[in-house]
Design an enzyme around this catalytic site. Structure first.
Site, mmCIF file in Angstrom:
data_model
loop_
_atom_site.group_PDB
_atom_site.id
_atom_site.type_symbol
_atom_site.label_atom_id
_atom_site.label_comp_id
_atom_site.label_asym_id
_atom_site.label_seq_id
_atom_site.Cartn_x
_atom_site.Cartn_y
_atom_site.Cartn_z
ATOM 1 N N GLU A 293 31.906 3.436 12.819
ATOM 2 C CA GLU A 293 31.903 4.695 12.087
ATOM 3 C C GLU A 293 31.345 4.159 10.899
ATOM 4 O O GLU A 293 31.967 3.446 10.154
ATOM 5 C CB GLU A 293 33.521 5.306 11.865
ATOM 6 C CG GLU A 293 33.290 6.805 11.746
ATOM 7 C CD GLU A 293 34.765 7.185 11.188
ATOM 8 O OE1 GLU A 293 35.664 6.696 11.638
ATOM 9 O OE2 GLU A 293 34.775 8.388 10.465
ATOM 10 N N ARG B 132 43.615 -6.314 17.710
ATOM 11 C CA ARG B 132 42.695 -6.185 16.522
ATOM 12 C C ARG B 132 43.055 -7.521 16.098
ATOM 13 O O ARG B 132 43.857 -8.401 16.245
ATOM 14 C CB ARG B 132 43.472 -5.134 15.698
ATOM 15 C CG ARG B 132 43.070 -3.800 15.967
ATOM 16 C CD ARG B 132 43.655 -2.874 14.721
ATOM 17 N NE ARG B 132 42.853 -2.670 13.883
ATOM 18 C CZ ARG B 132 41.789 -1.848 13.885
ATOM 19 N NH1 ARG B 132 41.635 -1.119 14.902
ATOM 20 N NH2 ARG B 132 40.845 -1.430 12.833
ATOM 21 N N LYS C 88 39.161 -0.457 6.368
ATOM 22 C CA LYS C 88 37.862 0.123 5.679
ATOM 23 C C LYS C 88 38.496 0.974 4.496
ATOM 24 O O LYS C 88 38.124 0.995 3.619
ATOM 25 C CB LYS C 88 37.077 1.032 6.412
ATOM 26 C CG LYS C 88 35.892 0.036 7.141
ATOM 27 C CD LYS C 88 34.853 0.593 7.757
ATOM 28 C CE LYS C 88 35.493 1.334 9.057
ATOM 29 N NZ LYS C 88 34.485 1.922 10.044
HETATM 30 P P1 ATP Z 1 39.132 0.426 10.025
HETATM 31 O O1 ATP Z 1 40.457 0.524 10.620
HETATM 32 O O2 ATP Z 1 38.745 -0.908 9.352
HETATM 33 O O3 ATP Z 1 38.255 1.516 9.673
HETATM 34 P P2 ATP Z 1 37.916 1.090 12.699
HETATM 35 O O4 ATP Z 1 38.456 0.748 13.944
HETATM 36 O O5 ATP Z 1 38.172 2.464 12.213
HETATM 37 O O6 ATP Z 1 38.187 -0.063 11.562
HETATM 38 P P3 ATP Z 1 35.229 1.492 13.508
HETATM 39 O O7 ATP Z 1 33.957 1.601 12.634
HETATM 40 O O8 ATP Z 1 35.514 2.736 14.023
HETATM 41 O O9 ATP Z 1 36.487 0.697 12.419
HETATM 42 O O10 ATP Z 1 34.959 0.139 14.493
HETATM 43 C C1 ATP Z 1 34.119 -0.314 15.234
HETATM 44 C C2 ATP Z 1 34.552 -1.104 16.069
HETATM 45 O O11 ATP Z 1 35.177 -2.312 15.715
HETATM 46 C C3 ATP Z 1 35.775 -0.500 16.950
HETATM 47 O O12 ATP Z 1 35.502 -0.851 18.321
HETATM 48 C C4 ATP Z 1 36.889 -1.125 16.608
HETATM 49 O O13 ATP Z 1 37.826 -1.123 17.736
HETATM 50 C C5 ATP Z 1 36.478 -2.518 15.951
HETATM 51 N N1 ATP Z 1 37.420 -3.025 15.061
HETATM 52 C C6 ATP Z 1 37.440 -2.345 13.958
HETATM 53 N N2 ATP Z 1 38.341 -3.403 13.193
HETATM 54 C C7 ATP Z 1 38.877 -4.339 14.088
HETATM 55 C C8 ATP Z 1 39.549 -5.436 14.059
HETATM 56 N N3 ATP Z 1 40.385 -5.815 12.792
HETATM 57 N N4 ATP Z 1 39.645 -6.418 15.161
HETATM 58 C C9 ATP Z 1 38.966 -6.123 16.115
HETATM 59 N N5 ATP Z 1 38.018 -5.162 16.334
HETATM 60 C C10 ATP Z 1 38.138 -4.024 15.232
HETATM 61 MG MG MG Z 2 37.851 4.471 12.357
#
Ligand code: ATP
Ligand code: MG
Length: 542
Positions: free
Chosen positions: A31, A256, A266
């Protein structure tokens, strides 16, 4: 298969063997609401790893269905960071390009009697959802006719209603033990400008509806995501089947990545940036990929780390020392050794009349051995810590009456020293011992230690930046765990002449100090600065 396979690969192997899929297609779906962090690197390594392992494809897809938090700055940084890690995506795609098709899918659900427009507010929806022990209540609008739903949904799209006035909900089961299946909202009204579609849309699809469709439209075979989506899988499948797709895409969840002494969200990182607690998203203390780039972490080390951590089905926090272990492991073989003094003190070699030049080995651990020139003269700088007028116990460097070896050069013996009015040493005078360079007749004289030095005549003035971890040890609220003073500046360091020619992001081992990386605008307008990557001592496993 003799080779080790993880649970994701086992699923993929079965799907290939059964002939259910021919080619593996994965995607990385960020995102664009912030910069990528090392948790994303884990996801990147898995998704692009499957592409590489199976000769398949991996798309970069921006999951930009929520206009309020997204920005072009983030879109660009994401691309830059993925390329830096060394991955090449097959297609660059935007979920927002599918808004028309998603809308059609929603209309299709309405026509099948599987979606309805609900006039409840967000609060009322929450209140009537029930909980783990009580079923939810049906919405009074659940049984609207298909015709009425079609008309209202069309009006929602046309901008007739205010934000929150109506939503489109999937008609599934308000008594489902899985809360996600209790008539989830799939479209909401949001009068907000989108970074790509502008004002065209005032209704936006919710993640759980949009994501399976994005995957399906692109022919993704395996949609790999993090564990918190496990409970959403029934909804993922519901959307997929009811919108006319088959068993693929298939969602697979993994744990994660979390790392000690930092935070991987983020939202929180954004807060640090906005409150000015760090110097932007790329501050070298940040766990973002751009922060790690500024810090000097090699992308190869990050990939090696992710591979070693592996994929698991339960969340856990990895010790930051383990990450640093891979950084050192890489740099030990790949970073040239250089001499730098952090807090310089002048050293006069009173019997040195002529300047000399030595070839110093760049890296004893490199496969191909190379050298660079270091010059020596009557006036040098050593580090303040390497001479002690009154030595503490077990001190192994220069002391009054003692000797020490200058790395790559002579053994020198103490003659005298001067102090200022506060008792701080300002100058040390020594004599060099002739023929004491390695290989010379006096080279075997026993010394207490070996210290680094630079030639006062040609050294370069450096500023060094050292960093502590973002967070203090412990659990507690992140806001209370920020390490105070986690950035230390050494503005008076001096480095050997060869460092004048370093380029941005060049990495070195400064002998006895640690690994350092030249800052991104190194050498421009007289800016000779280095960020400390990590220390020399590996604390992993201790
Ligand atoms: P955040 O909570 O940091 O905003 P998010 O999951 O909302 O992370 P996205 O941009 O939606 O961030 O994530 C893109 C991809 O990266 C998704 O498939 C997500 O599952 C993966 N991802 C995000 N954070 C992690 C993590 N800590 N470990 C492994 N994969 C991750
Ligand atoms: Mg997200």
């Amino acid at each position: 298969m003799a080779e080790n396979t993880n649970f994701i690969e086992e699923i993929i192997n079965k799907d290939l063997e059964s002939g259910a899929v021919k080619e593996i297609v994965t995607r990385f779906p960020p995102e664009p609401n912030g910069y990528l962090h090392i948790g994303h690197a884990k996801s990147l390594c898995i998704n692009f790893g499957m592409k590489e392992k199976y000769g398949g494809k991996c798309n970069l897809r921006y999951d930009d269905t929520n206009p309020s938090k997204e920005d072009v700055e983030f879109v660009n940084s994401i691309k830059e960071d993925i390329a830096w890690l060394g991955f090449k995506w097959d297609k660059e795609l935007y979920a927002s390009d599918y808004f028309d098709r998603m809308y059609e899918c929603a209309v299709g659900l309405i026509k099948k009697g599987l979606a309805y427009v609900c006039d409840y507010s967000a609060d009322e929806i929450r209140r009537t959802r029930g909980n783990l022990t009580t079923p939810g209540e049906n919405s009074p609008w659940r049984d609207r006719s298909v015709e009425e739903n079609l008309r209202l949904f069309e009006e929602m799209k046309a901008g007739k209603y205010a934000d929150g006035e109506k939503v489109l909900r999937a008609k599934i089961d308000m008594a489902s033990p899985n809360m996600n299946m209790r008539d989830p909202v799939i479209y909401r009204i949001l009068h907000e400008k989108h970074h790509r579609t502008g004002d065209k849309w005032v209704i936006y699809p919710m993640y759980d509806f949009a994501h399976p469709l994005e995957d399906a439209f692109e022919g993704i075979t395996h949609s790999i995501c993090t564990l918190e989506f496990e409970d959403h899988r029934p909804l993922y499948d519901w959307v997929k089947y009811n919108c006319g797709f088959g068993d693929f895409p298939k969602q697979i969840e993994f744990a994660r990545l979390g790392i000690t002494r930092t935070i991987m969200s983020k939202r929180y990182l954004k807060k640090l940036v906005e409150e000015g607690r760090v110097d932007g998203w790329s501050d070298p203390r940040m766990p973002t990929l751009s922060g790690m780039r500024e810090r000097g972490y090699p992308p190869e080390a990050i990939r090696n780390f992710c591979a070693a951590v592996g994929v698991a089905k339960s969340n856990s926090e990895v010790d930051v020392a383990y990450l640093e272990h891979f950084v050192r492991d890489y740099l030990n073989v790949n970073a040239d050794r250089m001499m730098v003094v952090k807090n310089p003190v002048r050293m006069i070699i009173e019997n040195a009349d002529e300047d000399e030049v030595y070839d110093i080995e760049n890296n004893p651990n490199a496969e191909i051995k190379t050298t660079h020139k270091v010059s020596f003269s009557r006036e040098l700088y050593i580090d303040r810590d390497d001479f002690a007028p009154v030595p503490p116990p077990k001190y192994k460097r220069l002391v009054p009456g003692g000797t020490v070896r200058l790395k790559g050069s002579y053994i020198v013996e103490y003659v005298s020293h001067k102090c200022d009015e506060n008792g701080n040493v300002t100058e040390v005078t020594c004599r060099y011992i002739p023929d004491s360079i390695q290989g010379g007749a006096n080279a075997n004289i026993k010394v207490k230690g070996v210290i680094q030095w630079v030639n006062a005549k040609d050294c370069v003035d450096l500023t060094l930046h050292e960093f502590d971890y973002l967070l203090l040890d412990g659990d507690g609220d992140f806001n209370d765990r920020l390490t105070p003073d986690s950035h230390t500046v050494y503005p008076f360091a001096k480095g050997e002449a060869a460092l004048r020619d370093a380029k941005a992001y060049d990495r070195f081992q400064f002998m006895r100090m640690g690994y350092f990386s030249a800052v991104k605008d190194y050498g421009k307008d007289g800016k000779y600065e280095f960020n400390m990557i990590t220390g020399l001592k590996d604390s992993y496993g201790k």
